[in-house]
Design an enzyme around this catalytic site. Structure first.
Site, mmCIF file in Angstrom:
data_model
loop_
_atom_site.group_PDB
_atom_site.id
_atom_site.type_symbol
_atom_site.label_atom_id
_atom_site.label_comp_id
_atom_site.label_asym_id
_atom_site.label_seq_id
_atom_site.Cartn_x
_atom_site.Cartn_y
_atom_site.Cartn_z
ATOM 1 N N LYS A 1 0.856 -1.206 0.000
ATOM 2 C CA LYS A 1 0.000 0.000 0.000
ATOM 3 C C LYS A 1 0.883 1.244 0.000
ATOM 4 O O LYS A 1 0.665 2.159 -0.796
ATOM 5 C CB LYS A 1 -0.868 0.005 1.257
ATOM 6 C CG LYS A 1 -1.538 1.335 1.542
ATOM 7 C CD LYS A 1 -2.388 1.320 2.787
ATOM 8 C CE LYS A 1 -1.617 1.482 4.038
ATOM 9 N NZ LYS A 1 -1.228 2.870 4.383
ATOM 10 N N ASN A 2 1.907 1.252 0.857
ATOM 11 C CA ASN A 2 2.690 2.475 1.044
ATOM 12 C C ASN A 2 3.695 2.731 -0.061
ATOM 13 O O ASN A 2 4.395 3.747 -0.031
ATOM 14 C CB ASN A 2 3.376 2.446 2.417
ATOM 15 C CG ASN A 2 2.355 2.548 3.526
ATOM 16 O OD1 ASN A 2 1.188 2.857 3.284
ATOM 17 N ND2 ASN A 2 2.770 2.254 4.743
ATOM 18 N N ILE B 1 7.842 7.010 16.946
ATOM 19 C CA ILE B 1 7.500 7.668 15.687
ATOM 20 C C ILE B 1 6.211 8.478 15.788
ATOM 21 O O ILE B 1 6.175 9.640 15.393
ATOM 22 C CB ILE B 1 7.394 6.639 14.534
ATOM 23 C CG1 ILE B 1 8.675 5.809 14.426
ATOM 24 C CG2 ILE B 1 7.035 7.335 13.216
ATOM 25 C CD1 ILE B 1 9.909 6.603 14.044
ATOM 26 N N ASP C 1 4.818 0.566 12.035
ATOM 27 C CA ASP C 1 3.601 -0.125 11.587
ATOM 28 C C ASP C 1 3.539 -1.560 12.099
ATOM 29 O O ASP C 1 2.478 -2.182 12.066
ATOM 30 C CB ASP C 1 3.527 -0.138 10.055
ATOM 31 C CG ASP C 1 3.388 1.265 9.497
ATOM 32 O OD1 ASP C 1 3.580 1.442 8.286
ATOM 33 O OD2 ASP C 1 3.106 2.187 10.285
ATOM 34 N N ARG D 1 -0.227 14.396 12.967
ATOM 35 C CA ARG D 1 0.279 14.161 11.608
ATOM 36 C C ARG D 1 0.567 15.488 10.895
ATOM 37 O O ARG D 1 -0.035 15.827 9.896
ATOM 38 C CB ARG D 1 -0.711 13.342 10.787
ATOM 39 C CG ARG D 1 -1.103 12.023 11.360
ATOM 40 C CD ARG D 1 0.027 11.010 11.484
ATOM 41 N NE ARG D 1 0.545 10.493 10.236
ATOM 42 C CZ ARG D 1 0.020 9.457 9.584
ATOM 43 N NH1 ARG D 1 -1.048 8.883 10.044
ATOM 44 N NH2 ARG D 1 0.560 9.009 8.474
ATOM 45 N N PRO D 2 1.464 16.331 11.451
ATOM 46 C CA PRO D 2 1.779 17.617 10.795
ATOM 47 C C PRO D 2 2.423 17.408 9.420
ATOM 48 O O PRO D 2 2.900 16.313 9.114
ATOM 49 C CB PRO D 2 2.772 18.265 11.763
ATOM 50 C CG PRO D 2 3.349 17.135 12.532
ATOM 51 C CD PRO D 2 2.276 16.087 12.632
ATOM 52 N N ILE D 3 2.407 18.457 8.607
ATOM 53 C CA ILE D 3 3.053 18.376 7.280
ATOM 54 C C ILE D 3 4.061 19.518 7.112
ATOM 55 O O ILE D 3 4.404 19.890 5.987
ATOM 56 C CB ILE D 3 2.010 18.425 6.144
ATOM 57 C CG1 ILE D 3 1.149 19.694 6.227
ATOM 58 C CG2 ILE D 3 1.130 17.183 6.141
ATOM 59 C CD1 ILE D 3 0.271 19.915 5.002
ATOM 60 N N ASP D 4 4.560 20.037 8.215
ATOM 61 C CA ASP D 4 5.510 21.165 8.164
ATOM 62 C C ASP D 4 6.761 20.829 7.350
ATOM 63 O O ASP D 4 7.264 21.681 6.599
ATOM 64 C CB ASP D 4 5.887 21.596 9.584
ATOM 65 C CG ASP D 4 6.435 20.442 10.424
ATOM 66 O OD1 ASP D 4 5.810 19.354 10.414
ATOM 67 O OD2 ASP D 4 7.489 20.594 11.036
ATOM 68 N N LEU D 5 7.228 19.600 7.444
ATOM 69 C CA LEU D 5 8.447 19.226 6.699
ATOM 70 C C LEU D 5 8.153 19.210 5.188
ATOM 71 O O LEU D 5 8.990 19.630 4.383
ATOM 72 C CB LEU D 5 8.951 17.860 7.160
ATOM 73 C CG LEU D 5 9.323 17.752 8.641
ATOM 74 C CD1 LEU D 5 9.745 16.325 8.986
ATOM 75 C CD2 LEU D 5 10.425 18.737 9.011
ATOM 76 N N ARG E 1 -8.301 -0.775 4.488
ATOM 77 C CA ARG E 1 -7.423 0.213 3.834
ATOM 78 C C ARG E 1 -6.107 -0.443 3.436
ATOM 79 O O ARG E 1 -5.457 -0.012 2.487
ATOM 80 C CB ARG E 1 -7.140 1.379 4.787
ATOM 81 C CG ARG E 1 -8.307 2.307 5.048
ATOM 82 C CD ARG E 1 -7.885 3.432 5.971
ATOM 83 N NE ARG E 1 -6.587 3.930 5.607
ATOM 84 C CZ ARG E 1 -5.644 4.292 6.488
ATOM 85 N NH1 ARG E 1 -5.889 4.224 7.780
ATOM 86 N NH2 ARG E 1 -4.470 4.733 6.073
ATOM 87 N N CYS F 1 -5.076 12.197 12.301
ATOM 88 C CA CYS F 1 -5.739 10.911 12.131
ATOM 89 C C CYS F 1 -5.629 10.179 13.462
ATOM 90 O O CYS F 1 -5.302 10.758 14.482
ATOM 91 C CB CYS F 1 -5.102 10.124 11.011
ATOM 92 S SG CYS F 1 -3.520 9.489 11.500
ATOM 93 N N ARG G 1 -5.526 10.586 4.404
ATOM 94 C CA ARG G 1 -4.668 11.731 4.710
ATOM 95 C C ARG G 1 -3.339 11.658 3.965
ATOM 96 O O ARG G 1 -2.692 12.669 3.730
ATOM 97 C CB ARG G 1 -4.434 11.884 6.194
ATOM 98 C CG ARG G 1 -3.574 10.850 6.808
ATOM 99 C CD ARG G 1 -3.090 11.297 8.151
ATOM 100 N NE ARG G 1 -2.572 12.639 8.137
ATOM 101 C CZ ARG G 1 -1.367 12.985 7.675
ATOM 102 N NH1 ARG G 1 -0.620 12.072 7.108
ATOM 103 N NH2 ARG G 1 -0.967 14.230 7.732
#
Ligand code: EPZ
Length: 448
Positions: free
Chosen positions: A52-53, A358, A336, A151-155, A428, A146, A122
């Protein structure tokens, strides 16, 4: 209730999409409950499906080619379905034949991703870099948090700004524009974020000049993405190491690619066999991708034999503890795999300590496992699991994808019946979970 509603909405959306576009998906992802009659030692052979990933960034990467791309071994999962819906909305042609998904992005016409599609998954944030590189303009809603935390997206945003993308955060939306081609840059990540590394690669592959990613994520999925893009004509070097070089090219071409096997699905089925004192032969897998997990299973008493693409596991009647398990970026122990291994460790003869480094909220499955008789204490990022003689079937709720997998593992060993609701989380990331468990001899069935 909210989770259940979300599940129902997602299934309905999927159904509408399939009808609207006439796509040949193998069935619509249903939301119901999985019932497990536990206590049966499992034994069987499982072909591990595509990752999936890896499928998600690969599907985003097809946008860069402007032609036709063929992805083999692409799993039939609701997250992959969601990514295909985004591509279809953007104007791409998509068709699925078995595990092969063909994408034609020649007529890409939209630069915005609708809110409902963004919220459905997301990790849609990985489309940001690809759309920006192809069209020079993107509008997406800010992906929410989530089940695992904020789950920030600053990077992601900081790196894309360094590549020349002007990003305005306005009323919950990201309005992004670049003047012409993005420009290569020397980027250092404060954390080896998988998604941020993928977004940078997708944005930089056709940028002007060279991009260097320092402290890049080293996961196998990063290597898979680089290999696909290089087959399309990109010049990406060092993927899988902590420094990646990307020499931007003007044009990328469509190509074919086979998605790597899903390493976390492999871990999950190993745990299904191990928790029941059974055995399993995994096919089409890559032992090296879970090189940090196999020694833990051996420490717990499992006998493991590997070839290039198979893993055989035979479990003892009673497991040892797993020692201290610290989740780390690849090649460390994968976050995971934490929930599946926690489920496994609940029935060992001693104590296992988990340190979740993580994500900030990745022990939600512990409460559900405790309802089944597990002895788990959590404090911040630490979870201490004291093995118990047995677990008992119960009605439990999947809290997230891997938490749901943990409940399946526990249910397979529990005495009596376990009913797991919110199984949409599990769908999922696990293709035909019922069929695969039945192939191992499990007594499982769906119910409403
Ligand atoms: C990917 O998520 C995977 N998802 C996750 O798998 C996996 O757990 C994770 O990598 C770590 O291996 C997909 O590939 C679709 P990160 P991603 O960016 O990219 C923080 C599953 O079960 N962070 O490496 O979102 C973040 O909050 C899923 O299949 C920032 O602070 O992971 C987290 O604490 C779950 N700022 C840590 O880094 C950012 O801009 C790791 O996140 C980005 C991330």
């Amino acid at each position: 209730m909210a989770a259940k509603m979300a599940c129902a909405k997602s299934a309905q959306a999927t159904f509408v999409f399939v009808v609207a576009t006439g796509m040949l998906f193998e069935g619509v992802f249903e939301v119901n409950k999985l019932v497990i009659d536990g206590g049966i030692p499992l034994s069987g052979e499982i072909a591990v499906h595509g990752a999936k990933n890896s499928s998600l960034p690969l599907l985003a990467a097809t946008i860069l080619s402007g032609g036709e791309c063929v992805l083999h071994n692409c799993p039939a999962l609701s997250d992959v379905d969601a990514a295909c819906k985004i591509l279809s909305y953007l104007g791409c042609g998509i068709r699925r034949e078995g595990s092969t998904v063909t994408v034609n992005t020649e007529n890409l016409s939209h630069f915005d991703v609708p809110d409902d599609l963004m919220q459905e998954m997301r990790s849609s944030i990985v489309f940001l870099g690809a759309i920006a590189a192809r069209l020079g303009r993107v509008r997406i809603s800010f992906p929410g948090g989530c089940d695992l935390g904020a789950r920030p997206i600053d990077l992601h945003l900081s790196a894309l700004r360094q590549l020349g993308l002007d990003i305005r955060e306005e009323h919950g939306y990201l309005n992004c524009v670049s003047d012409g081609r993005l420009k290569g840059s020397n980027i250092s990540l404060s954390f080896p974020s998988v998604g941020a590394t993928e977004n940078i690669i997708l944005a930089a592959a056709t940028a002007r000049g060279q991009t260097v990613i320092n402290n890049a994520a080293q996961e196998p999925e990063i290597v898979d993405l680089a290999e696909f893009l290089n087959r399309c004509g990109a010049k990406i070097y060092g993927a899988g190491k902590s420094r990646i070089w990307i020499d931007g090219v003007e044009t990328l071409y469509g190509s074919e690619h086979k998605v790597i096997p899903d390493r976390i699905v492999a871990v999950t089925y190993l745990c299904c066999a191990a928790v029941t004192g059974g055995e399993v032969q995994l096919l089409h897998t890559r032992p090296d991708d879970i090189g940090s997990v196999l020694p833990v299973l051996e420490e717990m008493g499992c006998m493991i034999r590997c070839s290039d693409d198979t893993i055989f596991l035979k479990a003892p009647k009673r497991l040892n503890g797993g020692g201290t398990i610290r989740t780390m970026p690849y090649p460390g122990f994968p976050t995971d795999a934490q929930a599946p291994l926690m489920a496994l460790s609940t029935l060992s003869d001693s104590t296992t300590v988990f340190v979740e480094n993580i994500f900030e909220n990745r022990f939600r499955h512990a409460g559900e496992l405790i309802r089944m008789g597990a002895n788990i204490r959590t404090e911040g990022k630490i979870a201490v699991v004291q093995g118990v003689p047995s677990l008992y079937g119960a009605s439990v709720q999947a809290t997230d994808l891997r938490g749901g997998a943990a409940l399946i593992i526990a249910g397979l060993a529990a005495q009596g019946k376990t009913i797991i609701s919110n199984m949409c989380h599990v769908q999922r990331g696990y293709e035909d979970i019922e069929g695969n468990l039945k192939a191992m001899g499990a007594q499982v069935y769906w119910t409403d």
